[in-house]
Write an enzyme that holds these catalytic residues in place. Structure first.
Site, short mmCIF file in Angstrom:
data_model
loop_
_atom_site.label_atom_id
_atom_site.label_comp_id
_atom_site.label_asym_id
_atom_site.label_seq_id
_atom_site.Cartn_x
_atom_site.Cartn_y
_atom_site.Cartn_z
N ILE A 150 -19.67 -13.93 1.34
CA ILE A 150 -19.18 -13.17 2.42
C ILE A 150 -17.67 -13.59 2.55
CG2 ILE A 150 -19.12 -12.66 4.81
CD1 ILE A 150 -21.49 -11.42 3.64
N HIS B 119 -33.08 -17.67 2.73
CA HIS B 119 -33.26 -18.24 1.53
C HIS B 119 -34.76 -18.51 1.06
CE1 HIS B 119 -31.53 -20.32 -2.03
NE2 HIS B 119 -32.68 -21.31 -1.68
N LYS C 264 -23.41 -12.17 -3.07
CA LYS C 264 -22.33 -12.50 -2.93
C LYS C 264 -21.81 -13.16 -1.90
CE LYS C 264 -21.18 -9.56 -6.55
NZ LYS C 264 -20.35 -10.15 -7.43
N SER D 211 -36.43 -5.65 0.91
CA SER D 211 -37.93 -5.64 1.75
C SER D 211 -37.68 -6.27 3.10
CB SER D 211 -38.95 -6.39 0.96
OG SER D 211 -38.73 -7.87 0.70
N GLU E 164 -41.10 -14.93 4.79
CA GLU E 164 -39.87 -14.34 5.19
C GLU E 164 -40.06 -13.27 5.85
OE1 GLU E 164 -36.95 -13.97 1.90
OE2 GLU E 164 -38.05 -15.21 0.59
C1 GRF Z 1 -35.33 -12.94 -0.45
O1 GRF Z 1 -36.33 -13.74 -1.27
C2 GRF Z 1 -34.42 -13.53 0.10
O2 GRF Z 1 -35.06 -15.13 0.48
C3 GRF Z 1 -33.22 -13.96 -0.79
O3 GRF Z 1 -33.50 -12.92 -1.47
C4 GRF Z 1 -34.45 -12.21 -1.54
C5 GRF Z 1 -34.33 -10.70 -0.93
O4 GRF Z 1 -35.50 -9.94 -1.28
N1 GRF Z 1 -32.16 -14.28 -0.22
P1 GRF Z 1 -35.44 -8.56 -0.31
O5 GRF Z 1 -34.48 -7.72 -1.05
O6 GRF Z 1 -35.18 -8.67 1.05
O7 GRF Z 1 -36.94 -7.88 -0.97
#
Ligand code: GRF
Length: 207
Positions: free
Chosen positions: A90, A106, A88, A13, A176
């Site tokens: 990098i 995060h 994973k 997403s 996010e």
């Molecule tokens: C998000 O919550 C991001 O912060 C974390 O993993 C999740 C990924 O969600 N690192 P998506 O695959 O972008 O929907």
């Protein structure tokens, strides 16, 4: 203009939010590649529909991955990497070539609630059981460790009394989607300056 490759393990997403920001010209970038460690990742399917180059690392030896990733990044002329739900580490040779040009997002306020094993639901469960009243999301530069590296941007959300890990995750994810394109745009505008462990965001010079 960034030439961006996005690394994803799951639903993607954030990749879609970045893609939308690019098409709305809020983010001056082109997504030139999508890399996933899972060939069944919906993000790879999304990349296929958008005619974006893809690389699947599934079934690849860890040692081989660094070389494959570097070859892909060269072939796509990538100059910036955004990790978006990539589970994973990098490979260190990739970090070395792209140092200060890789970000991660995060779903908590680092340096709390990060590190190995702190992903997805585990993060929000830990936040709730700690009793903190705010959580949020963090965009940071990537180094050789999980969830370490200088912080580029953070946004807060409240932790509500009746929150579950799912309801908190939903509130954080909305932040996010807005924040990651904004943070990447700072790099596109070359406004990010590293001073020690701190990132200073220079203001745009208006001519
Ligand atoms: C998000 O919550 C991001 O912060 C974390 O993993 C999740 C990924 O969600 N690192 P998506 O695959 O972008 O929907």
């Amino acid at each position: 203009m960034l030439r961006l490759t996005v690394f994803v393990s799951g639903r993607g997403s954030n990749l879609q939010a970045i893609h939308t920001a690019v098409s709305q010209r809020r983010l001056h970038a082109e997504i030139v590649g999508v890399v996933s460690n899972r060939s069944a990742s919906p993000a790879l399917e999304f990349a296929h529909t958008q005619r974006i180059s893809r690389l699947s690392l599934e079934d690849m030896e860890t040692q081989q991955q660094g070389d494959e990733i570097l070859a892909f990044l060269e072939q796509t002329r990538t100059d910036f990497i955004a990790l978006a739900g990539y589970m994973k580490l990098i490979p260190s040779e990739v970090v070395a070539v792209f140092r200060h040009r890789i970000t991660n997002i995060h779903p908590a306020l680092l340096p709390s609630f990060g590190g190995k094993g702190m992903y997805g639901r585990h993060v929000h469960e830990a936040v709730l059981s700690s009793g903190v009243k705010v959580s949020g999301a963090t965009v940071h530069l990537v180094d050789e460790e999980y969830d370490r590296g200088p912080i580029v941007m953070q946004r807060c959300v409240p932790v509500l009394d009746d929150d579950t890990p799912e309801s908190l995750a939903t509130r954080v994810l909305a932040v996010e989607h807005a924040m990651y394109p904004e943070a990447l745009q700072l790099f596109a505008e070359k406004r990010v300056e590293l001073r020690g462990n701190r990132i200073i965001t220079r203001s745009l010079r208006i001519l």
